[in-house]
Design a protein around this motif. Structure first.
Motif, PDB file in Angstrom:
ATOM      1  N   HIS A 114       0.808  -1.213   0.000  1.00 45.15           N
ATOM      2  CA  HIS A 114       0.000   0.000   0.000  1.00 45.15           C
ATOM      3  C   HIS A 114       0.847   1.272   0.000  1.00 45.15           C
ATOM      4  O   HIS A 114       0.402   2.316   0.460  1.00 45.15           O
ATOM      5  CB  HIS A 114      -0.944  -0.011   1.198  1.00 45.15           C
ATOM      6  N   GLY A 115       2.097   1.169  -0.451  1.00 51.53           N
ATOM      7  CA  GLY A 115       2.939   2.347  -0.602  1.00 51.53           C
ATOM      8  C   GLY A 115       3.633   2.801   0.663  1.00 51.53           C
ATOM      9  O   GLY A 115       4.198   3.888   0.701  1.00 51.53           O
ATOM     10  N   LYS A 116       3.609   2.008   1.724  1.00 48.20           N
ATOM     11  CA  LYS A 116       4.269   2.371   2.965  1.00 48.20           C
ATOM     12  C   LYS A 116       5.467   1.455   3.168  1.00 48.20           C
ATOM     13  O   LYS A 116       5.393   0.259   2.894  1.00 48.20           O
ATOM     14  CB  LYS A 116       3.285   2.214   4.137  1.00 48.20           C
ATOM     15  N   TYR A 117       6.582   2.028   3.637  1.00 45.41           N
ATOM     16  CA  TYR A 117       7.772   1.226   3.866  1.00 45.41           C
ATOM     17  C   TYR A 117       7.636   0.427   5.161  1.00 45.41           C
ATOM     18  O   TYR A 117       7.202   0.937   6.179  1.00 45.41           O
ATOM     19  CB  TYR A 117       9.020   2.116   3.939  1.00 45.41           C
ATOM     20  N   LEU A 118       8.019  -0.849   5.096  1.00 38.80           N
ATOM     21  CA  LEU A 118       7.959  -1.755   6.235  1.00 38.80           C
ATOM     22  C   LEU A 118       9.354  -2.262   6.543  1.00 38.80           C
ATOM     23  O   LEU A 118      10.214  -2.337   5.665  1.00 38.80           O
ATOM     24  CB  LEU A 118       7.046  -2.948   5.917  1.00 38.80           C
ATOM     25  N   ARG A 119       9.596  -2.634   7.812  1.00 40.08           N
ATOM     26  CA  ARG A 119      10.878  -3.195   8.206  1.00 40.08           C
ATOM     27  C   ARG A 119      10.922  -4.672   7.837  1.00 40.08           C
ATOM     28  O   ARG A 119       9.937  -5.387   8.000  1.00 40.08           O
ATOM     29  CB  ARG A 119      11.097  -3.044   9.705  1.00 40.08           C
ATOM     30  N   ALA A 120      12.076  -5.127   7.347  1.00 42.70           N
ATOM     31  CA  ALA A 120      12.235  -6.527   6.957  1.00 42.70           C
ATOM     32  C   ALA A 120      13.593  -7.029   7.435  1.00 42.70           C
ATOM     33  O   ALA A 120      14.537  -6.261   7.630  1.00 42.70           O
ATOM     34  CB  ALA A 120      12.124  -6.681   5.450  1.00 42.70           C
ATOM     35  N   CYS A 121      13.693  -8.344   7.625  1.00 46.33           N
ATOM     36  CA  CYS A 121      14.933  -8.998   8.050  1.00 46.33           C
ATOM     37  C   CYS A 121      15.895  -9.054   6.876  1.00 46.33           C
ATOM     38  O   CYS A 121      15.508  -9.413   5.768  1.00 46.33           O
ATOM     39  CB  CYS A 121      14.604 -10.403   8.559  1.00 46.33           C
ATOM     40  N   LYS A 122      17.171  -8.708   7.098  1.00 43.27           N
ATOM     41  CA  LYS A 122      18.164  -8.756   6.031  1.00 43.27           C
ATOM     42  C   LYS A 122      18.581 -10.182   5.722  1.00 43.27           C
ATOM     43  O   LYS A 122      19.067 -10.466   4.636  1.00 43.27           O
ATOM     44  CB  LYS A 122      19.409  -7.957   6.437  1.00 43.27           C
ATOM     45  N   LYS A 123      18.403 -11.113   6.683  1.00 39.34           N
ATOM     46  CA  LYS A 123      18.862 -12.487   6.486  1.00 39.34           C
ATOM     47  C   LYS A 123      17.818 -13.348   5.784  1.00 39.34           C
ATOM     48  O   LYS A 123      18.131 -14.035   4.820  1.00 39.34           O
ATOM     49  CB  LYS A 123      19.255 -13.104   7.829  1.00 39.34           C
ATOM     50  N   CYS A 124      16.577 -13.331   6.276  1.00 39.91           N
ATOM     51  CA  CYS A 124      15.563 -14.211   5.686  1.00 39.91           C
ATOM     52  C   CYS A 124      14.547 -13.457   4.830  1.00 39.91           C
ATOM     53  O   CYS A 124      13.790 -14.075   4.091  1.00 39.91           O
ATOM     54  CB  CYS A 124      14.846 -15.014   6.777  1.00 39.91           C
ATOM     55  N   GLY A 125      14.518 -12.131   4.937  1.00 39.77           N
ATOM     56  CA  GLY A 125      13.614 -11.331   4.122  1.00 39.77           C
ATOM     57  C   GLY A 125      12.203 -11.215   4.671  1.00 39.77           C
ATOM     58  O   GLY A 125      11.337 -10.628   4.028  1.00 39.77           O
ATOM     59  N   ALA A 126      11.941 -11.771   5.856  1.00 41.03           N
ATOM     60  CA  ALA A 126      10.600 -11.717   6.442  1.00 41.03           C
ATOM     61  C   ALA A 126      10.269 -10.300   6.891  1.00 41.03           C
ATOM     62  O   ALA A 126      11.140  -9.573   7.372  1.00 41.03           O
ATOM     63  CB  ALA A 126      10.502 -12.661   7.630  1.00 41.03           C
ATOM     64  N   VAL A 127       9.019  -9.916   6.760  1.00 44.47           N
ATOM     65  CA  VAL A 127       8.573  -8.588   7.183  1.00 44.47           C
ATOM     66  C   VAL A 127       8.421  -8.598   8.697  1.00 44.47           C
ATOM     67  O   VAL A 127       7.754  -9.452   9.262  1.00 44.47           O
ATOM     68  CB  VAL A 127       7.240  -8.214   6.503  1.00 44.47           C
ATOM     69  N   ILE A 128       9.083  -7.652   9.355  1.00 44.44           N
ATOM     70  CA  ILE A 128       9.047  -7.561  10.809  1.00 44.44           C
ATOM     71  C   ILE A 128       7.772  -6.862  11.263  1.00 44.44           C
ATOM     72  O   ILE A 128       7.200  -7.189  12.286  1.00 44.44           O
ATOM     73  CB  ILE A 128      10.304  -6.838  11.341  1.00 44.44           C
ATOM     74  N   ASP A 129       7.308  -5.912  10.480  1.00 45.95           N
ATOM     75  CA  ASP A 129       6.103  -5.155  10.812  1.00 45.95           C
ATOM     76  C   ASP A 129       4.861  -5.893  10.334  1.00 45.95           C
ATOM     77  O   ASP A 129       4.069  -5.377   9.552  1.00 45.95           O
ATOM     78  CB  ASP A 129       6.149  -3.765  10.176  1.00 45.95           C
TER      79      ASP A 129
END
Length: 142
Positions: free
Chosen positions: A93-108
């Motif tokens: 939806h056009g908003k930046y979310l935090r993600a893990c650099k190792k596995c790529g999972a979205v933290i938010d």
């Protein structure tokens, strides 16, 4: 001043500091971006002595968590369970979310769910036909 990648409610690991605290994991209670400090549950505890001020109040020794600099903690990915740095990925939806650099999972994940719920509600409102009253006819009037 750069923005902090750690928010309250995140699980972090202490990477620098006292030998007793290093390696401990805990939940962030308070995150203060103005001072770049976080308060982590069960880490950096300080003993405070409190004198009773009234007959009902109890005195004694109390352990209280103190703030730690945000550079001394590492975010723990909720999916892979490893300490990681934070990547910022563009959400649906056009908003930046935090993600893990190792596995790529979205933290938010919570914010991602909020965005999808809000989008589905707005789509339902647009798709739902408007209700109109039926015109009175002679048959229904009697």
């Amino acid at each position: 001043m750069a923005s902090m990648n750690v928010r309250s409610g995140d699980t972090v690991e202490i990477i620098v500091g006292d030998v007793n605290s290093r390696g401990k994991r805990g939940k962030v209670i308070v995150a203060d971006p103005k001072t770049n400090r976080v308060v982590v549950e069960g880490v950096n505890l300080v003993t405070k002595h409190r004198k009773p001020r009234s007959a009902q109040e109890q005195g004694g020794k109390f352990e209280q968590p103190r703030p730690v600099d945000v550079s001394n903690v590492a975010l723990v990915c909720p999916k892979c369970g490893e300490t990681t740095r934070v990547a910022h990925v563009l959400g649906d939806h056009g908003k930046y979310l935090r993600a893990c650099k190792k596995c790529g999972a979205v933290i938010d994940a919570k914010e991602e769910k909020k965005q999808t719920r809000a989008a589905s509600k707005s789509a339902d409102k647009k798709a739902a036909p408007k209700r109109t009253r039926k015109p009175k006819t002679e048959e229904t009037a009697e």
